[in-house]
Design a protein around this motif. Structure first.
Motif, PDB file in Angstrom:
ATOM      1  N   LYS A   1      44.511  32.862  45.312  1.00 20.50           N
ATOM      2  CA  LYS A   1      43.364  32.390  46.075  1.00 20.50           C
ATOM      3  C   LYS A   1      43.364  33.033  47.451  1.00 20.50           C
ATOM      4  O   LYS A   1      44.407  33.229  48.049  1.00 20.50           O
ATOM      5  CB  LYS A   1      43.403  30.874  46.195  1.00 20.50           C
ATOM      6  CG  LYS A   1      43.174  30.156  44.883  1.00 20.50           C
ATOM      7  CD  LYS A   1      43.179  28.656  45.092  1.00 20.50           C
ATOM      8  CE  LYS A   1      42.922  27.928  43.773  1.00 20.50           C
ATOM      9  NZ  LYS A   1      42.915  26.448  43.956  1.00 20.50           N
ATOM     10  N   ALA A   2      42.160  33.359  47.931  1.00 19.59           N
ATOM     11  CA  ALA A   2      42.035  33.995  49.245  1.00 19.59           C
ATOM     12  C   ALA A   2      40.640  33.729  49.788  1.00 19.59           C
ATOM     13  O   ALA A   2      39.795  33.113  49.123  1.00 19.59           O
ATOM     14  CB  ALA A   2      42.286  35.488  49.123  1.00 19.59           C
ATOM     15  N   CYS A  32      46.757  39.949  45.779  1.00 17.37           N
ATOM     16  CA  CYS A  32      47.850  40.166  44.813  1.00 17.37           C
ATOM     17  C   CYS A  32      47.719  41.554  44.181  1.00 17.37           C
ATOM     18  O   CYS A  32      48.533  41.947  43.350  1.00 17.37           O
ATOM     19  CB  CYS A  32      47.816  39.095  43.728  1.00 17.37           C
ATOM     20  SG  CYS A  32      46.247  39.021  42.839  1.00 17.37           S
ATOM     21  N   PHE A  33      46.672  42.304  44.569  1.00 20.07           N
ATOM     22  CA  PHE A  33      46.433  43.638  44.029  1.00 20.07           C
ATOM     23  C   PHE A  33      47.350  44.656  44.703  1.00 20.07           C
ATOM     24  O   PHE A  33      47.607  44.562  45.899  1.00 20.07           O
ATOM     25  CB  PHE A  33      44.980  44.060  44.248  1.00 20.07           C
ATOM     26  CG  PHE A  33      43.998  43.437  43.292  1.00 20.07           C
ATOM     27  CD1 PHE A  33      43.291  44.216  42.394  1.00 20.07           C
ATOM     28  CD2 PHE A  33      43.780  42.059  43.286  1.00 20.07           C
ATOM     29  CE1 PHE A  33      42.388  43.662  41.513  1.00 20.07           C
ATOM     30  CE2 PHE A  33      42.879  41.475  42.408  1.00 20.07           C
ATOM     31  CZ  PHE A  33      42.183  42.272  41.511  1.00 20.07           C
ATOM     32  N   LEU A  86      41.556  35.954  42.983  1.00 13.88           N
ATOM     33  CA  LEU A  86      41.827  37.348  42.661  1.00 13.88           C
ATOM     34  C   LEU A  86      42.737  37.402  41.444  1.00 13.88           C
ATOM     35  O   LEU A  86      43.785  36.745  41.408  1.00 13.88           O
ATOM     36  CB  LEU A  86      42.500  38.063  43.838  1.00 13.88           C
ATOM     37  CG  LEU A  86      41.631  38.332  45.064  1.00 13.88           C
ATOM     38  CD1 LEU A  86      41.499  37.093  45.940  1.00 13.88           C
ATOM     39  CD2 LEU A  86      42.204  39.472  45.888  1.00 13.88           C
ATOM     40  N   LYS A  87      42.340  38.181  40.445  1.00 16.22           N
ATOM     41  CA  LYS A  87      43.134  38.284  39.221  1.00 16.22           C
ATOM     42  C   LYS A  87      43.249  39.748  38.819  1.00 16.22           C
ATOM     43  O   LYS A  87      42.244  40.403  38.536  1.00 16.22           O
ATOM     44  CB  LYS A  87      42.486  37.480  38.098  1.00 16.22           C
ATOM     45  CG  LYS A  87      43.318  37.452  36.815  1.00 16.22           C
ATOM     46  CD  LYS A  87      42.651  36.622  35.741  1.00 16.22           C
ATOM     47  CE  LYS A  87      43.503  36.607  34.474  1.00 16.22           C
ATOM     48  NZ  LYS A  87      42.864  35.816  33.389  1.00 16.22           N
ATOM     49  N   ILE A  88      44.468  40.256  38.801  1.00 15.45           N
ATOM     50  CA  ILE A  88      44.664  41.656  38.403  1.00 15.45           C
ATOM     51  C   ILE A  88      44.555  41.788  36.888  1.00 15.45           C
ATOM     52  O   ILE A  88      44.740  40.821  36.140  1.00 15.45           O
ATOM     53  CB  ILE A  88      46.040  42.195  38.873  1.00 15.45           C
ATOM     54  CG1 ILE A  88      47.177  41.423  38.181  1.00 15.45           C
ATOM     55  CG2 ILE A  88      46.165  42.159  40.369  1.00 15.45           C
ATOM     56  CD1 ILE A  88      48.533  42.064  38.349  1.00 15.45           C
ATOM     57  N   ASP A  89      44.272  42.997  36.417  1.00 13.06           N
ATOM     58  CA  ASP A  89      44.314  43.308  34.989  1.00 13.06           C
ATOM     59  C   ASP A  89      45.790  43.477  34.638  1.00 13.06           C
ATOM     60  O   ASP A  89      46.378  44.538  34.848  1.00 13.06           O
ATOM     61  CB  ASP A  89      43.540  44.598  34.712  1.00 13.06           C
ATOM     62  CG  ASP A  89      43.421  44.907  33.223  1.00 13.06           C
ATOM     63  OD1 ASP A  89      44.360  44.571  32.477  1.00 13.06           O
ATOM     64  OD2 ASP A  89      42.410  45.503  32.813  1.00 13.06           O
TER      65      ASP A  89
END
Length: 282
Positions: A1-2, A32-33, A86-89
Motif C-alpha cells: 500500500k502507498a 515494492c517494484f 502496488l502488485k508486481i508481476d
C-alpha cells in the motif's frame, strides 16, 4: 500500500490521470517494484485504487532515488493523494531472479577458469535470458565453455543457500566482494553470496541456487576490443532449449536414415561433398 505523490502524462506533470492512450507514469511514496539498475530490468505489474487500475510496463528511478512506474491507465482515474495498492508481476520476477543469480555464478566460473583479470563490463538480466559482458582478450574455446557451464550447473545442483548482508563498503571489499563496473556505491552496501561468489548487488535473487534449475550457455562472442559476451538461459527457457535441440537432432538423424554414429555420418557426407567438388572442378 502507498500514496500517489505525482502523476505524469506525456512527460508533463498533472493532477489527475485517466488517459488510456498516452504513455503515463505514477510516483508513490513507497514501492515494492524493482527499478532498472545494475543490468536488471525494472518490474512490471499493477497499481490499483478503489475505482482505477494502472498497468506498469517498466520501473525506473531518478539519480535522487525516486521510483517512477511507467505504463498506461486501464480503467478509472487517479488523483494525487490517492491510496493505492502496488502488485508486481511475481511470475516475471521469479524468472528474472533466476537469471540474475545465474549471472553471479557465471561471473565466478569465468574468473575460476579464465583468470582473475575477468571483470564485468556490462550485463542485461530480464525474464527471458541473461547477457554478460566481461574483460577477456581472446575467444573462449568450446571446451572452456563446456567446463564453465558444468561448474555453474554443479553449484546449482548443490542447493547453495543465498546469503544477503548489509555491511560497510570497506568490510565488503576486504571479504572479497566484487563491485559492478561503473557503479557508484554508498558507504553501506548490500552483498549477495553464493558459496565462494560474493558481489555488491542491490538486485533480486533466488533464496537457493536449486531454484535456477538449469543453466545453458547459448552464445559467446566479441563485442569490443578486449571484451567478450556470453548469453545464457535458465529454468524453463533452458528446458525448452534442450527439447528443441533434441527435436533438431532427431530430425537430422531421420534425414540421414538413423545412422548409428551421427557425427561419423556427417563427416562422411562432408568428405563425399569435398570429393565431388574436386571432380566437378576438374
Amino acid at each position: 500500500k502507498a500514496n500517489v505523490t505525482a502523476l505524469v502524462l506525456d512527460s508533463e506533470a498533472v493532477n489527475e490521470l485517466s488517459n488510456k492512450i498516452k504513455k503515463s507514469a505514477i510516483i508513490t511514496d513507497e514501492s515494492c517494484f524493482y527499478a532498472e539498475s545494475g543490468g536488471q530490468v525494472g518490474d512490471k505489474g499493477i497499481i490499483s485504487s478503489e475505482n482505477a487500475e494502472f498497468k506498469v510496463t517498466d520501473t525506473r528511478k531518478t539519480p535522487q532515488g525516486i521510483f517512477i512506474h511507467f505504463g498506461n491507465v486501464i480503467s478509472g482515474n487517479f488523483k494525487i493523494g490517492n491510496e493505492v495498492k502496488l502488485k508486481i508481476d511475481s511470475s516475471l520476477r521469479e524468472l528474472i531472479k533466476k537469471n540474475h543469480s545465474a549471472t553471479h555464478l557465471l561471473h565466478a566460473a569465468l574468473r575460476n577458469n579464465l583468470g582473475l583479470h575477468v571483470a564485468q563490463r556490462g550485463s542485461l538480466v530480464n525474464e527471458n535470458k541473461l547477457r554478460f559482458d566481461f574483460s577477456h582478450n581472446k575467444q573462449i574455446s568450446s571446451k572452456q565453455i563446456d567446463t564453465i557451464q558444468k561448474e555453474v550447473t554443479s553449484i546449482i545442483a548443490n542447493d547453495c543457500e543465498t546469503q544477503i548482508d548489509i555491511k560497510s563498503q570497506e568490510e565488503a571489499i576486504k571479504q572479497g566482494a566484487m563491485a559492478l563496473f561503473g557503479e557508484k556505491y554508498a558507504d553501506t552496501v548490500r552483498t549477495v553470496r553464493f558459496g565462494e561468489s560474493i558481489e555488491l548487488c542491490g538486485g533480486t535473487h533466488v533464496s537457493n541456487t536449486s531454484e535456477i534449475w538449469h543453466f545453458t550457455i547459448t552464445s559467446e562472442s566479441a563485442v569490443a576490443s578486449g571484451v567478450r559476451r556470453i548469453e545464457a538461459v535458465t529454468g524453463e527457457e533452458a528446458k525448452k532449449l534442450v527439447y528443441e535441440q533434441a527435436a533438431m537432432m532427431e530430425a537430422v538423424k531421420l534425414q540421414l536414415k538413423n545412422p548409428k554414429d551421427l557425427v561419423q555420418s556427417v563427416q562422411a557426407l562432408q568428405e563425399e561433398n569435398a570429393k565431388l567438388r574436386k571432380e566437378l572442378d576438374k
